[in-house]
Design a protein around this motif. Structure first.
Motif, mmCIF file in Angstrom:
data_model
loop_
_atom_site.group_PDB
_atom_site.id
_atom_site.type_symbol
_atom_site.label_atom_id
_atom_site.label_comp_id
_atom_site.label_asym_id
_atom_site.label_seq_id
_atom_site.Cartn_x
_atom_site.Cartn_y
_atom_site.Cartn_z
ATOM 1 N N PHE A 112 0.851 -1.191 0.000
ATOM 2 C CA PHE A 112 0.000 0.000 0.000
ATOM 3 C C PHE A 112 0.885 1.239 0.000
ATOM 4 O O PHE A 112 1.996 1.255 0.538
ATOM 5 C CB PHE A 112 -0.938 0.020 1.214
ATOM 6 C CG PHE A 112 -0.217 -0.027 2.542
ATOM 7 C CD1 PHE A 112 0.227 1.145 3.151
ATOM 8 C CD2 PHE A 112 0.021 -1.239 3.179
ATOM 9 C CE1 PHE A 112 0.884 1.102 4.368
ATOM 10 C CE2 PHE A 112 0.674 -1.284 4.389
ATOM 11 C CZ PHE A 112 1.112 -0.120 4.984
ATOM 12 N N GLY A 113 0.366 2.302 -0.617
ATOM 13 C CA GLY A 113 0.984 3.616 -0.551
ATOM 14 C C GLY A 113 0.302 4.459 0.508
ATOM 15 O O GLY A 113 -0.742 4.090 1.059
ATOM 16 N N VAL A 114 0.873 5.621 0.817
ATOM 17 C CA VAL A 114 0.344 6.463 1.890
ATOM 18 C C VAL A 114 0.224 7.899 1.406
ATOM 19 O O VAL A 114 1.008 8.372 0.573
ATOM 20 C CB VAL A 114 1.242 6.396 3.148
ATOM 21 C CG1 VAL A 114 1.146 5.049 3.811
ATOM 22 C CG2 VAL A 114 2.681 6.728 2.802
ATOM 23 N N HIS A 115 -0.797 8.582 1.955
ATOM 24 C CA HIS A 115 -0.987 10.017 1.747
ATOM 25 C C HIS A 115 -0.531 10.721 3.021
ATOM 26 O O HIS A 115 -1.028 10.427 4.113
ATOM 27 C CB HIS A 115 -2.443 10.325 1.445
ATOM 28 C CG HIS A 115 -2.949 9.663 0.199
ATOM 29 N ND1 HIS A 115 -2.982 10.309 -1.026
ATOM 30 C CD2 HIS A 115 -3.420 8.405 -0.026
ATOM 31 C CE1 HIS A 115 -3.474 9.493 -1.948
ATOM 32 N NE2 HIS A 115 -3.746 8.332 -1.365
ATOM 33 N N PHE A 168 1.793 15.109 0.342
ATOM 34 C CA PHE A 168 2.311 14.346 -0.798
ATOM 35 C C PHE A 168 1.849 12.893 -0.660
ATOM 36 O O PHE A 168 1.311 12.470 0.380
ATOM 37 C CB PHE A 168 3.845 14.434 -0.859
ATOM 38 C CG PHE A 168 4.527 13.879 0.354
ATOM 39 C CD1 PHE A 168 4.944 12.544 0.415
ATOM 40 C CD2 PHE A 168 4.771 14.693 1.460
ATOM 41 C CE1 PHE A 168 5.576 12.041 1.535
ATOM 42 C CE2 PHE A 168 5.395 14.190 2.591
ATOM 43 C CZ PHE A 168 5.802 12.854 2.621
ATOM 44 N N TYR A 169 2.077 12.133 -1.726
ATOM 45 C CA TYR A 169 1.769 10.694 -1.749
ATOM 46 C C TYR A 169 3.072 9.931 -1.881
ATOM 47 O O TYR A 169 3.911 10.243 -2.740
ATOM 48 C CB TYR A 169 0.852 10.347 -2.921
ATOM 49 C CG TYR A 169 0.632 8.860 -3.099
ATOM 50 C CD1 TYR A 169 -0.259 8.166 -2.290
ATOM 51 C CD2 TYR A 169 1.334 8.142 -4.072
ATOM 52 C CE1 TYR A 169 -0.456 6.802 -2.440
ATOM 53 C CE2 TYR A 169 1.141 6.776 -4.233
ATOM 54 C CZ TYR A 169 0.248 6.121 -3.413
ATOM 55 O OH TYR A 169 0.057 4.770 -3.559
ATOM 56 N N GLN A 170 3.232 8.938 -1.008
ATOM 57 C CA GLN A 170 4.434 8.127 -1.018
ATOM 58 C C GLN A 170 4.062 6.694 -1.374
ATOM 59 O O GLN A 170 3.258 6.056 -0.688
ATOM 60 C CB GLN A 170 5.116 8.162 0.349
ATOM 61 C CG GLN A 170 6.503 7.600 0.351
ATOM 62 C CD GLN A 170 7.476 8.432 -0.478
ATOM 63 O OE1 GLN A 170 7.338 9.657 -0.552
ATOM 64 N NE2 GLN A 170 8.423 7.771 -1.101
ATOM 65 N N SER A 171 4.624 6.177 -2.470
ATOM 66 C CA SER A 171 4.319 4.825 -2.920
ATOM 67 C C SER A 171 4.953 3.792 -1.990
ATOM 68 O O SER A 171 5.780 4.117 -1.132
ATOM 69 C CB SER A 171 4.796 4.620 -4.356
ATOM 70 O OG SER A 171 6.188 4.839 -4.450
ATOM 71 N N VAL A 226 3.496 17.174 13.995
ATOM 72 C CA VAL A 226 2.881 15.849 13.889
ATOM 73 C C VAL A 226 2.745 15.501 12.412
ATOM 74 O O VAL A 226 2.189 16.298 11.639
ATOM 75 C CB VAL A 226 1.494 15.807 14.577
ATOM 76 C CG1 VAL A 226 0.857 14.425 14.407
ATOM 77 C CG2 VAL A 226 1.618 16.168 16.053
ATOM 78 N N VAL A 227 3.260 14.337 12.062
ATOM 79 C CA VAL A 227 3.135 13.829 10.687
ATOM 80 C C VAL A 227 2.002 12.809 10.658
ATOM 81 O O VAL A 227 2.010 11.841 11.437
ATOM 82 C CB VAL A 227 4.453 13.186 10.203
ATOM 83 C CG1 VAL A 227 4.291 12.626 8.793
ATOM 84 C CG2 VAL A 227 5.580 14.222 10.242
ATOM 85 N N ARG A 228 1.033 13.004 9.750
ATOM 86 C CA ARG A 228 -0.122 12.118 9.617
ATOM 87 C C ARG A 228 -0.053 11.397 8.278
ATOM 88 O O ARG A 228 0.034 12.041 7.213
ATOM 89 C CB ARG A 228 -1.420 12.907 9.726
ATOM 90 C CG ARG A 228 -1.592 13.571 11.084
ATOM 91 C CD ARG A 228 -2.790 14.485 11.126
ATOM 92 N NE ARG A 228 -2.614 15.635 10.249
ATOM 93 C CZ ARG A 228 -3.402 16.719 10.286
ATOM 94 N NH1 ARG A 228 -4.389 16.779 11.164
ATOM 95 N NH2 ARG A 228 -3.194 17.713 9.453
ATOM 96 N N SER A 229 -0.113 10.092 8.354
ATOM 97 C CA SER A 229 -0.065 9.255 7.155
ATOM 98 C C SER A 229 -1.326 8.390 7.104
ATOM 99 O O SER A 229 -1.716 7.795 8.117
ATOM 100 C CB SER A 229 1.177 8.358 7.146
ATOM 101 O OG SER A 229 2.354 9.126 7.285
ATOM 102 N N ARG A 230 -1.926 8.292 5.933
ATOM 103 C CA ARG A 230 -3.123 7.461 5.748
ATOM 104 C C ARG A 230 -2.908 6.532 4.566
ATOM 105 O O ARG A 230 -2.582 6.976 3.462
ATOM 106 C CB ARG A 230 -4.348 8.337 5.514
ATOM 107 C CG ARG A 230 -5.615 7.543 5.208
ATOM 108 C CD ARG A 230 -6.825 8.427 5.134
ATOM 109 N NE ARG A 230 -7.137 9.006 6.432
ATOM 110 C CZ ARG A 230 -8.194 9.803 6.651
ATOM 111 N NH1 ARG A 230 -9.006 10.104 5.657
ATOM 112 N NH2 ARG A 230 -8.411 10.285 7.860
#
Length: 316
Positions: free
Chosen positions: A198-201, A224-227, A272-276
């Protein structure tokens, strides 16, 4: 006279009748009737035309002979088939059949009941399949969600560079005179997505540089989006312009261009870094939060040089 003639004539006629010899009565000819044989009946039943069938001779018999044969044939038939005998009908009467209308009505009701039962059975079957699919999908989603939690992304704050520091006298927005500080800095961050499927936003709260409770500078990281299984280096500008100090920073009270190299200012960097991660579309997603707090000391003589923060940050 007339009466005498008639009397005479009658007498003469009587005399002639007595004198003539008696005639024997004529016998009526006897006629015989012969019924066709079984062989002839089979030929007629198989559809042979009257023209193709051979001529049969029928004989007339006396009524007495015909009645005897009829009674004999009926008696023999009753012996062969006892159920057709008249006394059998009296001893075993046949049951009366039901009216055909009620029978058809009952058959229609039975057909309707069968259709309703079949429809209800199909509904229950489809409902069971739906529940089974929902259960399996939920179980599969929980498995994916649990597996994704072990691949939380890593965030590292590598260093910070203070590029500019300026303190001067001025007035705040309400006209109150105070010291005003301007600060420019750059924070370098390494982001790594360890997810294999899965990638993350990624988004972030503002990066804040503060002296205890006094905020001196802030900056915003672009989303950004990280693959999957990839990394990225980020640079975020953290700036402060004409921030009123109100005497809160005592170490900067006498700072000026000549004495800026002697400034030592402890600061805190927080964000705070939020990743989904959208694992199965928007139905199954995982959220990762990384709260970062870094302690950094600003030295006036180190302006323009990177300050390593690898061992100075706390990740929660």
């Amino acid at each position: 006279m007339g009466g005498g003639r008639m009397h005479r004539k009658s007498e003469s006629e009587v005399t002639s009748m007595e004198q003539s010899p008696p005639r024997s009565p004529q016998r009526r000819p006897l006629y015989y009737v012969q019924s066709p044989s079984n062989h002839d009946i089979e030929k007629m039943s198989y559809g042979s035309s009257p023209a193709a069938s051979p001529n049969h001779h029928y004989y007339l018999s006396s009524p007495i002979h015909h009645s005897r044969e009829s009674s004999t044939s009926r008696f023999s038939a009753s012996l062969k088939n006892p159920s057709s005998a008249p006394w059998n009908k009296l001893l075993h009467p046949q049951p009366h059949p039901h009216p055909p209308s009620n029978h058809h009505h009952n058959e229609d009701e039975d057909d309707d009941d069968d259709v309703v039962q079949h429809y209800a059975h199909n509904i229950r079957l489809y409902f069971c399949f739906f529940l089974l699919f929902l259960l399996l999908f939920t179980l599969f989603s929980f498995i994916l969600w649990g597996a994704s939690k072990s691949y939380n992304p890593h965030v590292f704050v590598k260093n910070i560079v203070f590029e500019k520091l300026n303190v001067q006298s001025g007035n705040d927005g309400s006209g109150v005179p105070t010291d005003m500080m301007s600060l420019n800095s750059t924070v370098r961050i390494l982001y790594k997505n360890r997810g294999t499927f899965f990638g993350v936003h990624v988004t972030s709260t503002p990066l804040l540089l503060s002296y205890y409770q006094l905020r001196l500078a802030s900056g915003q990281m672009q989303k950004f989006y990280q693959s999957r299984k990839s990394r990225r280096k980020l640079e975020v500008m953290v700036l402060g312009y004409q921030v009123p100090l109100y005497g809160g920073v005592s170490v900067l009270g006498n700072a000026n261009k000549e004495h800026m190299d002697s400034v030592t200012l402890p600061l805190n960097l927080t964000f705070v870094v939020r990743s989904r991660a959208y694992i199965l579309g928007r139905l199954v997603n995982s959220k990762f939060y990384r709260r970062i707090t870094c302690s950094v000391t600003l030295h006036g003589k180190q302006l323009g040089k990177p300050i390593n923060l690898t061992d100075s940050c706390v990740y929660n």
